[in-house]
Design a protein around this motif. Structure first.
Motif, PDB file in Angstrom:
ATOM      1  N   ASP A  14      -7.372  24.041 -13.892  1.00 48.46           N
ATOM      2  CA  ASP A  14      -6.805  24.870 -14.005  1.00 48.46           C
ATOM      3  C   ASP A  14      -6.587  25.387 -15.661  1.00 48.46           C
ATOM      4  O   ASP A  14      -6.655  24.312 -15.811  1.00 48.46           O
ATOM      5  CB  ASP A  14      -5.476  24.891 -13.530  1.00 48.46           C
ATOM      6  CG  ASP A  14      -5.467  24.295 -11.797  1.00 48.46           C
ATOM      7  OD1 ASP A  14      -6.347  24.994 -10.784  1.00 48.46           O
ATOM      8  OD2 ASP A  14      -5.397  23.687 -11.603  1.00 48.46           O
ATOM      9  N   THR A  15      -6.239  26.625 -15.980  1.00 52.60           N
ATOM     10  CA  THR A  15      -6.053  27.133 -17.036  1.00 52.60           C
ATOM     11  C   THR A  15      -5.125  27.745 -17.069  1.00 52.60           C
ATOM     12  O   THR A  15      -4.589  28.975 -15.825  1.00 52.60           O
ATOM     13  CB  THR A  15      -7.361  27.811 -17.722  1.00 52.60           C
ATOM     14  OG1 THR A  15      -8.081  28.975 -16.962  1.00 52.60           O
ATOM     15  CG2 THR A  15      -8.464  26.987 -18.041  1.00 52.60           C
ATOM     16  N   ASN A  16      -4.464  28.043 -18.256  1.00 53.59           N
ATOM     17  CA  ASN A  16      -3.287  28.954 -18.484  1.00 53.59           C
ATOM     18  C   ASN A  16      -3.504  29.717 -18.329  1.00 53.59           C
ATOM     19  O   ASN A  16      -4.473  30.566 -18.951  1.00 53.59           O
ATOM     20  CB  ASN A  16      -2.168  28.385 -19.457  1.00 53.59           C
ATOM     21  CG  ASN A  16      -2.296  28.626 -20.757  1.00 53.59           C
ATOM     22  OD1 ASN A  16      -3.359  29.162 -20.254  1.00 53.59           O
ATOM     23  ND2 ASN A  16      -1.938  26.864 -20.998  1.00 53.59           N
ATOM     24  N   LEU A  65     -17.299  20.465 -18.467  1.00 52.83           N
ATOM     25  CA  LEU A  65     -16.679  20.727 -17.277  1.00 52.83           C
ATOM     26  C   LEU A  65     -16.491  21.470 -16.234  1.00 52.83           C
ATOM     27  O   LEU A  65     -17.647  22.693 -15.853  1.00 52.83           O
ATOM     28  CB  LEU A  65     -15.908  21.992 -18.199  1.00 52.83           C
ATOM     29  CG  LEU A  65     -14.086  22.566 -17.802  1.00 52.83           C
ATOM     30  CD1 LEU A  65     -13.231  21.267 -18.182  1.00 52.83           C
ATOM     31  CD2 LEU A  65     -14.412  23.503 -18.536  1.00 52.83           C
ATOM     32  N   ASP A  66     -15.803  21.455 -14.873  1.00 49.84           N
ATOM     33  CA  ASP A  66     -15.911  21.755 -14.360  1.00 49.84           C
ATOM     34  C   ASP A  66     -15.013  22.531 -13.720  1.00 49.84           C
ATOM     35  O   ASP A  66     -13.644  22.848 -13.728  1.00 49.84           O
ATOM     36  CB  ASP A  66     -15.297  20.640 -12.587  1.00 49.84           C
ATOM     37  CG  ASP A  66     -15.847  21.565 -11.214  1.00 49.84           C
ATOM     38  OD1 ASP A  66     -15.851  22.617 -10.767  1.00 49.84           O
ATOM     39  OD2 ASP A  66     -15.385  20.470 -10.273  1.00 49.84           O
ATOM     40  N   GLU A  67     -15.488  23.446 -14.422  1.00 52.44           N
ATOM     41  CA  GLU A  67     -14.582  25.157 -14.667  1.00 52.44           C
ATOM     42  C   GLU A  67     -14.008  25.578 -13.628  1.00 52.44           C
ATOM     43  O   GLU A  67     -12.978  26.642 -13.431  1.00 52.44           O
ATOM     44  CB  GLU A  67     -15.336  25.832 -14.991  1.00 52.44           C
ATOM     45  CG  GLU A  67     -15.890  25.969 -16.534  1.00 52.44           C
ATOM     46  CD  GLU A  67     -16.550  27.181 -17.321  1.00 52.44           C
ATOM     47  OE1 GLU A  67     -16.112  27.920 -17.488  1.00 52.44           O
ATOM     48  OE2 GLU A  67     -18.078  26.368 -17.710  1.00 52.44           O
ATOM     49  N   GLU A  89      -5.849  27.622 -22.006  1.00 57.98           N
ATOM     50  CA  GLU A  89      -6.457  25.905 -22.166  1.00 57.98           C
ATOM     51  C   GLU A  89      -5.308  25.610 -20.941  1.00 57.98           C
ATOM     52  O   GLU A  89      -5.125  25.833 -20.055  1.00 57.98           O
ATOM     53  CB  GLU A  89      -4.825  26.077 -22.961  1.00 57.98           C
ATOM     54  CG  GLU A  89      -4.529  26.863 -24.758  1.00 57.98           C
ATOM     55  CD  GLU A  89      -3.160  27.253 -25.180  1.00 57.98           C
ATOM     56  OE1 GLU A  89      -3.377  26.954 -25.858  1.00 57.98           O
ATOM     57  OE2 GLU A  89      -2.160  26.716 -24.251  1.00 57.98           O
ATOM     58  N   THR A  90      -5.453  24.498 -20.707  1.00 61.74           N
ATOM     59  CA  THR A  90      -5.666  23.157 -19.709  1.00 61.74           C
ATOM     60  C   THR A  90      -4.955  21.537 -20.238  1.00 61.74           C
ATOM     61  O   THR A  90      -5.332  21.507 -21.617  1.00 61.74           O
ATOM     62  CB  THR A  90      -6.808  22.881 -18.913  1.00 61.74           C
ATOM     63  OG1 THR A  90      -6.461  22.277 -17.865  1.00 61.74           O
ATOM     64  CG2 THR A  90      -7.797  22.172 -19.896  1.00 61.74           C
ATOM     65  N   THR A  91      -4.302  21.301 -19.057  1.00 65.17           N
ATOM     66  CA  THR A  91      -3.321  20.019 -20.279  1.00 65.17           C
ATOM     67  C   THR A  91      -4.441  19.028 -18.797  1.00 65.17           C
ATOM     68  O   THR A  91      -4.986  17.601 -19.477  1.00 65.17           O
ATOM     69  CB  THR A  91      -2.232  19.871 -19.493  1.00 65.17           C
ATOM     70  OG1 THR A  91      -2.228  19.680 -17.992  1.00 65.17           O
ATOM     71  CG2 THR A  91      -1.459  20.843 -20.206  1.00 65.17           C
ATOM     72  N   GLN A  92      -4.828  19.321 -18.131  1.00 65.39           N
ATOM     73  CA  GLN A  92      -5.756  17.866 -16.746  1.00 65.39           C
ATOM     74  C   GLN A  92      -7.569  18.493 -16.773  1.00 65.39           C
ATOM     75  O   GLN A  92      -7.666  19.184 -16.016  1.00 65.39           O
ATOM     76  CB  GLN A  92      -5.467  17.761 -16.361  1.00 65.39           C
ATOM     77  CG  GLN A  92      -5.957  16.613 -15.528  1.00 65.39           C
ATOM     78  CD  GLN A  92      -5.437  15.410 -15.823  1.00 65.39           C
ATOM     79  OE1 GLN A  92      -5.029  15.016 -16.951  1.00 65.39           O
ATOM     80  NE2 GLN A  92      -6.846  14.783 -15.568  1.00 65.39           N
TER      81      GLN A  92
END
Length: 142
Positions: A37-39, A31-33, A43-46
């Protein structure tokens, strides 16, 4: 002449066998942190990944039908990777990095499987010879 440790001999031998008999088409996608984008709940959708790392290993797929018809089929994967393949590609396999690895995915034949667990196995001369990545494909409802 210095003698190699037994574990080093096993690392090389196992890698040679796996590179000859198994596949080199397993890709580890970390994962490219910084770009994902996370909430507020992390969590992330993409998910966005770093460049895939090509590994040698054994890939096994199993499927399980959900209890209800609407649940569909769940795909499970185990990717058994010789430690030398990970070390040669500079993958951090220390226990402190397992959580980072679990944020990634294993890709095989263009399909991504989310990593659920990472487990070292076969300890020879205080060196684990394999790492098993337990993965699942995101469930798709019918």
């Amino acid at each position: 002449m210095a003698q190699k440790r037994l574990s080093e001999e096993f690392l090389e031998g196992i890698y040679e066998v796996y590179s000859t008999l198994m596949t080199n088409q397993i890709f580890l996608k970390l994962l490219d942190e910084d770009s994902t984008d996370t909430n507020v709940y992390e969590e992330t959708t993409q998910k966005k990944y770093l460049d895939p790392i090509q590994l040698v290993g054994k890939f096994a797929l199993s499927m399980e039908q959900g209890e209800q018809v609407v649940e569909g089929i769940q795909d499970y994967v185990t990717a058994t990777i010789p430690t030398k393949s990970l070390l040669d590609n500079n993958v951090d396999i220390t226990p402190e990095n397992y959580e980072t690895l679990k944020k990634g995915a294993i890709s095989y034949k263009g399909v991504d499987y989310n990593i659920v667990q990472v487990r070292p196995i076969v300890n020879i001369d205080d060196v684990f010879q394999f790492y098993v990545f337990y993965c699942e494909k995101p469930k798709v409802r019918r």
